[in-house]
Write a protein that holds these residues in place. Structure first.
Motif, short mmCIF file in Angstrom:
data_model
loop_
_atom_site.label_atom_id
_atom_site.label_comp_id
_atom_site.label_asym_id
_atom_site.label_seq_id
_atom_site.Cartn_x
_atom_site.Cartn_y
_atom_site.Cartn_z
N LEU A 137 0.86 -1.18 0.00
CA LEU A 137 0.00 0.00 0.00
C LEU A 137 0.90 1.24 0.00
CD1 LEU A 137 -2.87 -0.95 2.48
CD2 LEU A 137 -3.00 -0.76 0.00
N THR A 138 1.04 1.84 -1.17
CA THR A 138 1.91 3.01 -1.31
C THR A 138 1.18 4.10 -2.11
OG1 THR A 138 2.87 1.99 -3.31
CG2 THR A 138 4.04 1.65 -1.22
N PRO A 139 1.53 5.38 -1.90
CA PRO A 139 2.51 5.87 -0.91
C PRO A 139 1.97 5.69 0.51
CG PRO A 139 1.41 7.70 -1.99
CD PRO A 139 0.95 6.46 -2.70
N ALA A 140 2.79 5.12 1.37
CA ALA A 140 2.34 4.75 2.72
C ALA A 140 1.87 5.95 3.53
CB ALA A 140 3.47 4.03 3.45
N ALA A 141 2.56 7.08 3.42
CA ALA A 141 2.19 8.26 4.20
C ALA A 141 0.80 8.75 3.82
CB ALA A 141 3.22 9.36 4.00
N ASP A 142 0.44 8.65 2.54
CA ASP A 142 -0.88 9.08 2.08
C ASP A 142 -1.96 8.10 2.51
OD1 ASP A 142 -2.79 10.61 0.44
OD2 ASP A 142 -2.76 8.85 -0.85
N ILE A 143 -1.69 6.80 2.36
CA ILE A 143 -2.67 5.76 2.74
C ILE A 143 -2.95 5.83 4.24
CG2 ILE A 143 -3.08 3.28 2.90
CD1 ILE A 143 -3.29 4.21 0.09
N ALA A 144 -1.94 6.12 5.04
CA ALA A 144 -2.10 6.13 6.50
C ALA A 144 -3.12 7.16 6.97
CB ALA A 144 -0.75 6.40 7.16
N GLN A 145 -3.31 8.25 6.20
CA GLN A 145 -4.23 9.30 6.62
C GLN A 145 -5.66 9.09 6.09
OE1 GLN A 145 -3.12 11.33 8.94
NE2 GLN A 145 -1.20 10.17 8.69
N ARG A 146 -5.87 8.05 5.33
CA ARG A 146 -7.21 7.79 4.80
C ARG A 146 -8.05 6.99 5.78
NH1 ARG A 146 -6.23 6.06 -1.56
NH2 ARG A 146 -4.76 7.74 -2.09
N ARG A 147 -9.37 7.03 5.56
CA ARG A 147 -10.30 6.23 6.34
C ARG A 147 -10.77 5.05 5.49
NH1 ARG A 147 -10.49 11.14 8.63
NH2 ARG A 147 -10.80 11.22 10.90
N PRO A 148 -11.32 4.00 6.12
CA PRO A 148 -11.68 2.79 5.38
C PRO A 148 -12.55 3.03 4.15
CG PRO A 148 -11.77 2.34 7.71
CD PRO A 148 -11.50 3.81 7.58
N HIS A 149 -13.52 3.96 4.22
CA HIS A 149 -14.42 4.17 3.08
C HIS A 149 -13.71 4.80 1.89
CE1 HIS A 149 -14.60 8.20 4.94
NE2 HIS A 149 -14.89 8.63 3.72
N GLU A 150 -12.50 5.32 2.12
CA GLU A 150 -11.74 5.92 1.02
C GLU A 150 -10.84 4.90 0.31
OE1 GLU A 150 -10.80 10.38 2.21
OE2 GLU A 150 -10.17 9.01 3.80
N LEU A 151 -10.90 3.65 0.75
CA LEU A 151 -10.09 2.60 0.15
C LEU A 151 -10.97 1.60 -0.59
CD1 LEU A 151 -7.78 1.80 3.21
CD2 LEU A 151 -7.32 3.40 1.34
N SER A 152 -10.37 0.88 -1.51
CA SER A 152 -11.09 -0.20 -2.20
C SER A 152 -11.15 -1.42 -1.28
CB SER A 152 -10.37 -0.58 -3.49
OG SER A 152 -9.11 -1.17 -3.21
N GLY A 153 -11.95 -2.42 -1.66
CA GLY A 153 -12.06 -3.63 -0.84
C GLY A 153 -10.73 -4.34 -0.67
N GLY A 154 -9.96 -4.43 -1.76
CA GLY A 154 -8.66 -5.07 -1.67
C GLY A 154 -7.70 -4.31 -0.78
N GLN A 155 -7.74 -2.98 -0.85
CA GLN A 155 -6.87 -2.17 0.01
C GLN A 155 -7.26 -2.32 1.48
OE1 GLN A 155 -7.56 1.63 -1.98
NE2 GLN A 155 -5.44 1.64 -2.74
N ARG A 156 -8.57 -2.36 1.75
CA ARG A 156 -9.01 -2.54 3.14
C ARG A 156 -8.53 -3.88 3.69
NH1 ARG A 156 -13.86 0.23 1.37
NH2 ARG A 156 -14.87 -1.75 0.85
N GLN A 157 -8.59 -4.93 2.87
CA GLN A 157 -8.15 -6.24 3.37
C GLN A 157 -6.64 -6.26 3.59
OE1 GLN A 157 -9.18 -8.40 5.21
NE2 GLN A 157 -10.34 -9.85 3.97
N ARG A 158 -5.89 -5.51 2.79
CA ARG A 158 -4.46 -5.41 3.01
C ARG A 158 -4.16 -4.68 4.32
NH1 ARG A 158 -1.25 -6.26 -1.79
NH2 ARG A 158 -2.62 -6.90 -3.51
N VAL A 159 -4.98 -3.68 4.65
CA VAL A 159 -4.84 -3.00 5.95
C VAL A 159 -5.12 -3.99 7.08
CG1 VAL A 159 -5.79 -1.21 7.45
CG2 VAL A 159 -5.38 -0.72 5.04
#
Length: 336
Positions: A137-159
């Motif tokens: 999940l990159t860029p990591a600094a950007d992903i870290a500030q997002r909330r679950p609804h701002e991610l796709s299903g695959g990204q949420r499962q990676r979190v």
């Protein structure tokens, strides 16, 4: 590395209807071992007890009977207070398992702090970004500030996978981790789990109803039906040479473009358990006999685990002479 042993695991639920009380056995005498660097797949249809096993291992449910033991690298039993440092779970629905009000950084920082893996804001932020990079999940600094609804299903499962690794867990329970994802991204998540397993020498319990992914992702397979393990063995052996009638039906249900005539399969899948049959735990015989096209008189008695190949066992009276016969003291045991 951590080793997990499950012995004679049983779970009963109490049911109430008015003044009547009854008991339902969701898991019946299940045993297996998870060892570092290997994956055991627990497969079966919905309601077979797979997720109940996972929840008991994760200590979200208390077993009615049986024992779950985690052993550390020094060979000593892991203390109860340190159990969750070693064993973590990845849930089926990544959106439901993440708090929508908190950022990704919060979800990863909390286990890092609780388990003493990071101290101070700078250290926590660095460890969070390292975890996100490990799950691609990159860029990591950007992903870290997002909330679950701002991610796709695959990204949420990676979190969710990163969160399971945050405490430094060596045993990962993956409860149908790709069933809620689009088909196009399932392989990526499974490949991620396989890579993390190789890098960290993880012991993985992969729970699924999909025999195709179970074969390619796991080393050993346990097939469950109504709370009982009915077949177990090496993944290729169980899928390519199924010996229990239930496993054969599951294997035949997997999509195969070379098979044109599926009428016999349709008839087998259409058979439902007979009404009024005994619940698992109360049934003295094979629980699959009311759906089995090969059932006979002996099926009213509980079958043993009969050897039907190298490290391959089936709980079925069709194989009383198979291999070396029942293995003493190996009721439902599979080693991975």
């Amino acid at each position: 590395m951590t080793r997990l042993e499950v012995r004679d695991l049983t779970k009963d639920f109490s049911l109430r209807s008015g003044l009547r009380h009854s008991r339902f056995r969701a898991v019946d005498n299940v045993s297996f071992t998870l060892t570092p660097g290997r994956t055991v797949a627990l497969v079966g249809e919905s309601g077979s007890g797979k997720s109940t096993v996972a929840r008991m291992i994760a200590r979200l449910e208390k077993p009615t009977a049986g024992e779950i033991t985690a052993t550390g690298p020094d060979g000593r039993r892991v203390a109860d207070r340190a159990y969750r440092d070693h064993v973590q779970m990845v849930f089926q629905d990544p959106f439901a398992s993440l708090n929508p009000f908190h950022t990704v950084e919060h979800h990863l920082a909390r286990p890092l702090k609780l388990h003493g893996r990071a101290r101070g804001k700078a250290d926590v932020r660095e460890k969070v970004e390292q975890l996100l990079e490990r799950v691609n999940l990159t860029p990591a600094a950007d992903i870290a500030q997002r909330r679950p609804h701002e991610l796709s299903g695959g990204q949420r499962q990676r979190v969710a996978i990163a969160r399971a690794l945050a405490p430094g867990a060596q045993v990962v329970i993956a409860d149908e981790p790709v069933s809620m994802l689009d088909v196009s991204i399932r392989l990526g998540v499974l490949n991620l789990l396989a890579r993390l397993q190789r890098e960290d020498d993880l012991a993985v319990l992969y729970i699924t109803h999909d025999l195709a992914t179970a074969r390619h992702f796991s080393d050993d397979i346990l097939v469950m039906y109504r709370g009982r393990v009915v077949e177990r063995g090496p993944a290729d052996e169980v899928i390519l040479n199924p010996q229990h009638p239930y496993t054969r039906i599951l294997a035949a249900a997997a999509p195969n473009p070379e098979v044109r005539d599926r009428s016999r399969l349709t008839e087998a899948l259409a058979v439902e358990p007979a009404g009024g049959s005994a619940l698992p735990g109360d049934d003295p015989g094979c629980t699959f006999r009311d759906r089995c096209p090969q059932a006979f008189d002996a099926c009213t008695r509980m079958p043993e685990d009969f050897a039907v190949g190298y490290d391959h066992y089936a709980k079925c009276w069709l194989h009383p002479e198979g291999g070396t016969g029942p293995r003493p003291g190996a009721e439902g045991v599979a080693t991975a």
